[in-house]
Scaffold this motif. Structure first.
Motif, PDB file in Angstrom:
ATOM      1  N   ASN A  65       5.787  16.830   1.406  1.00 21.64           N
ATOM      2  CA  ASN A  65       4.120  16.827   1.672  1.00 21.64           C
ATOM      3  C   ASN A  65       3.605  17.707   0.734  1.00 21.64           C
ATOM      4  O   ASN A  65       2.523  17.766   0.408  1.00 21.64           O
ATOM      5  N   THR A  66       4.324  19.088   0.478  1.00 14.58           N
ATOM      6  CA  THR A  66       3.849  20.210  -0.207  1.00 14.58           C
ATOM      7  C   THR A  66       3.485  19.509  -1.772  1.00 14.58           C
ATOM      8  O   THR A  66       2.510  20.190  -2.345  1.00 14.58           O
ATOM      9  N   LEU A  67       3.941  18.432  -2.082  1.00 16.63           N
ATOM     10  CA  LEU A  67       3.852  18.149  -3.392  1.00 16.63           C
ATOM     11  C   LEU A  67       2.575  17.563  -3.742  1.00 16.63           C
ATOM     12  O   LEU A  67       1.945  17.347  -4.967  1.00 16.63           O
ATOM     13  N   LEU A  68       1.824  17.064  -2.642  1.00 13.56           N
ATOM     14  CA  LEU A  68       0.501  16.555  -2.546  1.00 13.56           C
ATOM     15  C   LEU A  68      -0.522  17.632  -3.093  1.00 13.56           C
ATOM     16  O   LEU A  68      -1.714  17.540  -3.441  1.00 13.56           O
ATOM     17  N   ASP A  69      -0.111  18.963  -2.818  1.00 11.22           N
ATOM     18  CA  ASP A  69      -0.915  20.015  -3.243  1.00 11.22           C
ATOM     19  C   ASP A  69      -0.969  20.232  -4.944  1.00 11.22           C
ATOM     20  O   ASP A  69      -1.876  21.140  -5.430  1.00 11.22           O
ATOM     21  N   TYR A  70      -0.070  19.552  -5.537  1.00 10.62           N
ATOM     22  CA  TYR A  70       0.142  19.525  -6.902  1.00 10.62           C
ATOM     23  C   TYR A  70      -0.532  18.596  -7.726  1.00 10.62           C
ATOM     24  O   TYR A  70      -0.612  17.388  -7.064  1.00 10.62           O
ATOM     25  N   SER A  81       0.976  -1.190   0.006  1.00  9.43           N
ATOM     26  CA  SER A  81      -0.094  -0.067  -0.289  1.00  9.43           C
ATOM     27  C   SER A  81       0.760   1.304   0.058  1.00  9.43           C
ATOM     28  O   SER A  81       1.755   1.315   0.915  1.00  9.43           O
ATOM     29  N   VAL A  82       0.689   2.319  -0.902  1.00  5.08           N
ATOM     30  CA  VAL A  82       1.296   3.268  -1.161  1.00  5.08           C
ATOM     31  C   VAL A  82       0.664   4.371  -1.233  1.00  5.08           C
ATOM     32  O   VAL A  82      -0.252   4.649  -2.147  1.00  5.08           O
ATOM     33  N   LYS A  83       1.045   5.612  -0.381  1.00  6.28           N
ATOM     34  CA  LYS A  83       0.622   6.767  -0.632  1.00  6.28           C
ATOM     35  C   LYS A  83       0.976   7.853  -1.587  1.00  6.28           C
ATOM     36  O   LYS A  83       0.381   8.187  -2.304  1.00  6.28           O
ATOM     37  N   GLN A  84       2.294   7.960  -1.650  1.00  9.06           N
ATOM     38  CA  GLN A  84       2.832   8.847  -2.577  1.00  9.06           C
ATOM     39  C   GLN A  84       4.291   8.246  -2.896  1.00  9.06           C
ATOM     40  O   GLN A  84       5.057   7.766  -2.434  1.00  9.06           O
ATOM     41  N   ILE A  85       4.773   8.489  -4.379  1.00 12.39           N
ATOM     42  CA  ILE A  85       5.717   8.182  -5.038  1.00 12.39           C
ATOM     43  C   ILE A  85       6.412   9.322  -5.673  1.00 12.39           C
ATOM     44  O   ILE A  85       5.881  10.227  -6.238  1.00 12.39           O
ATOM     45  N   VAL A  86       7.731   9.488  -5.351  1.00 14.91           N
ATOM     46  CA  VAL A  86       8.284  10.556  -5.819  1.00 14.91           C
ATOM     47  C   VAL A  86       9.834   9.988  -6.674  1.00 14.91           C
ATOM     48  O   VAL A  86      10.613   9.568  -5.858  1.00 14.91           O
ATOM     49  N   GLY A  87       9.766  10.566  -7.688  1.00 14.34           N
ATOM     50  CA  GLY A  87      10.975  10.158  -8.690  1.00 14.34           C
ATOM     51  C   GLY A  87      11.843  11.174  -8.368  1.00 14.34           C
ATOM     52  O   GLY A  87      11.607  12.419  -8.886  1.00 14.34           O
ATOM     53  N   ILE A  88      13.001  11.030  -8.237  1.00 14.65           N
ATOM     54  CA  ILE A  88      14.235  11.810  -8.120  1.00 14.65           C
ATOM     55  C   ILE A  88      14.606  12.163  -9.568  1.00 14.65           C
ATOM     56  O   ILE A  88      15.343  11.611 -10.315  1.00 14.65           O
ATOM     57  N   SER A 116       2.890  15.565 -11.992  1.00 11.38           N
ATOM     58  CA  SER A 116       3.516  16.691 -12.187  1.00 11.38           C
ATOM     59  C   SER A 116       4.980  16.633 -12.254  1.00 11.38           C
ATOM     60  O   SER A 116       5.745  15.747 -11.476  1.00 11.38           O
ATOM     61  N   PHE A 117       5.823  17.447 -13.032  1.00  7.02           N
ATOM     62  CA  PHE A 117       7.338  17.697 -12.798  1.00  7.02           C
ATOM     63  C   PHE A 117       7.360  18.830 -12.209  1.00  7.02           C
ATOM     64  O   PHE A 117       7.045  19.919 -12.790  1.00  7.02           O
ATOM     65  N   LEU A 118       8.288  18.929 -11.093  1.00  9.78           N
ATOM     66  CA  LEU A 118       8.583  20.191 -10.192  1.00  9.78           C
ATOM     67  C   LEU A 118       9.866  20.349 -10.188  1.00  9.78           C
ATOM     68  O   LEU A 118      10.582  19.095  -9.917  1.00  9.78           O
TER      69      LEU A 118
END
Length: 231
Positions: A214-219, A118-125, A223-225
Motif C-alpha cells: 500500500n505504501t508503494l502508492l505514495d511513489y 479492473s485493476v488498481k495496482q500492479i507490482v512486478g517482483i 518506479s523501481f523500488l
C-alpha cells in the motif's frame, strides 16, 4: 476484503503471499504450474493451472479466469533464474527462455487485465540484479531490467493503474537454494555475497511485502523500488 491476483504460487514467495492474504480473509486468484496442496480447501482461493512461459496462449487461455473481475492488487511474481554462467557461454535461446517468462508473459497479462478486468495496482517482483550487473547473472539481470522498463512504460500508457517494480530482498526460495548449492562462488563472487547476506524466509518476506504494497502508492507510478530501502 480485497481481491488479489498472484502469479507463480507453487512455492516460495508466491505461495507465502497467497497464504498471508488468505489469512486476512482476502480472495486470492492464482496462476501457476503447480497447486499448493495446503490451500486446497480454502473457499477464498481460486487457482488457474497454466505455464506462463507459453506466452502465445496466455490471452486465449486466461481471459475467462479474469474476465470482468476487479482486482485491488496484481502481483507479477512468476519468474526463473536461468543458469548462472557468463554471457559468452550462454546461447541466445537460453536468454530468450528467461525473457519469455520474466518479461513477455507479464506484458501479455497486463494487456489482458487492462482490457478485460479492473485493476488498481500492479507490482512486478523485480530484483537488485536489474541494476547491479554481476558476472554470471546476465540473462536474469537483462530480464529484470526489461521488466522494470516494461512497467515504467505501462505507467504512462495506463495511468488508471499504479505500477511498481519491487526488489524484495533475498528470499530462501528454490531459486536461491539453487545458487547456494550449485554455483561456484570462486568463479562467481556474487554467489558468495548472497550466501553471506541476510536471507529471509518466504513467510517473513511475504509479511513485509504485504505491509509495504500500500505504501508503494505514495511513489510515482512506474518506479523501481527496493523494499529494504523503503520499509
Amino acid at each position: 476484503m480485497k481481491n488479489i491476483l498472484i502469479t507463480g504460487i507453487g512455492s516460495g514467495l508466491g505461495e507465502a503471499l497467497a497464504k498471508e492474504y488468505l489469512s486476512k480473509g482476502d480472495h486470492v486468484y492464482a496462476i501457476g504450474r503447480s497447486f499448493p496442496k495446503e490451500l486446497d480447501h480454502d473457499p477464498h482461493f481460486f487457482f488457474f493451472p497454466f505455464d506462463l512461459s507459453q506466452t502465445f496462449m496466455i490471452q486465449s487461455s486466461i481471459k475467462e479466469f479474469i474476465d470482468k473481475h476487479s482486482f485491488d492488487l496484481v502481483i507479477l511474481n512468476a519468474g526463473i533464474l536461468g543458469e548462472i554462467k557468463t554471457l559468452k557461454e550462454m546461447e541466445v535461446t537460453e536468454i530468450k527462455e528467461v525473457m519469455e517468462l520474466n518479461v513477455w508473459a507479464n506484458k501479455e497479462l497486463i494487456d489482458l487485465l487492462s482490457t478485460y478486468a479492473s485493476v488498481k495496482q500492479i507490482v512486478g517482483i523485480s530484483s537488485g540484479a536489474a541494476v547491479n550487473g554481476s558476472k554470471g547473472w546476465g540473462a536474469y539481470s537483462l530480464s529484470k531490467s526489461a521488466l522494470n522498463m516494461l512497467l515504467n512504460v505501462y505507467a504512462k500508457e495506463l495511468p488508471h493503474i499504479h505500477f511498481t517494480s519491487l526488489a524484495p530482498g533475498v528470499i530462501n526460495t528454490p531459486m536461491v537454494q539453487q545458487i547456494i548449492k550449485y554455483v561456484d562462488e570462486t568463479e562467481f563472487p556474487s554467489a558468495r555475497r548472497l550466501k553471506e547476506g541476510k536471507i529471509q524466509s518466504p513467510k517473513e518476506a511475504a509479511r513485509l511485502l504485504v505491509a509495504t504494497f500500500n505504501t508503494l502508492l505514495d511513489y510515482e507510478s512506474g518506479s523501481f523500488l527496493d523494499v529494504r530501502e523503503i520499509s
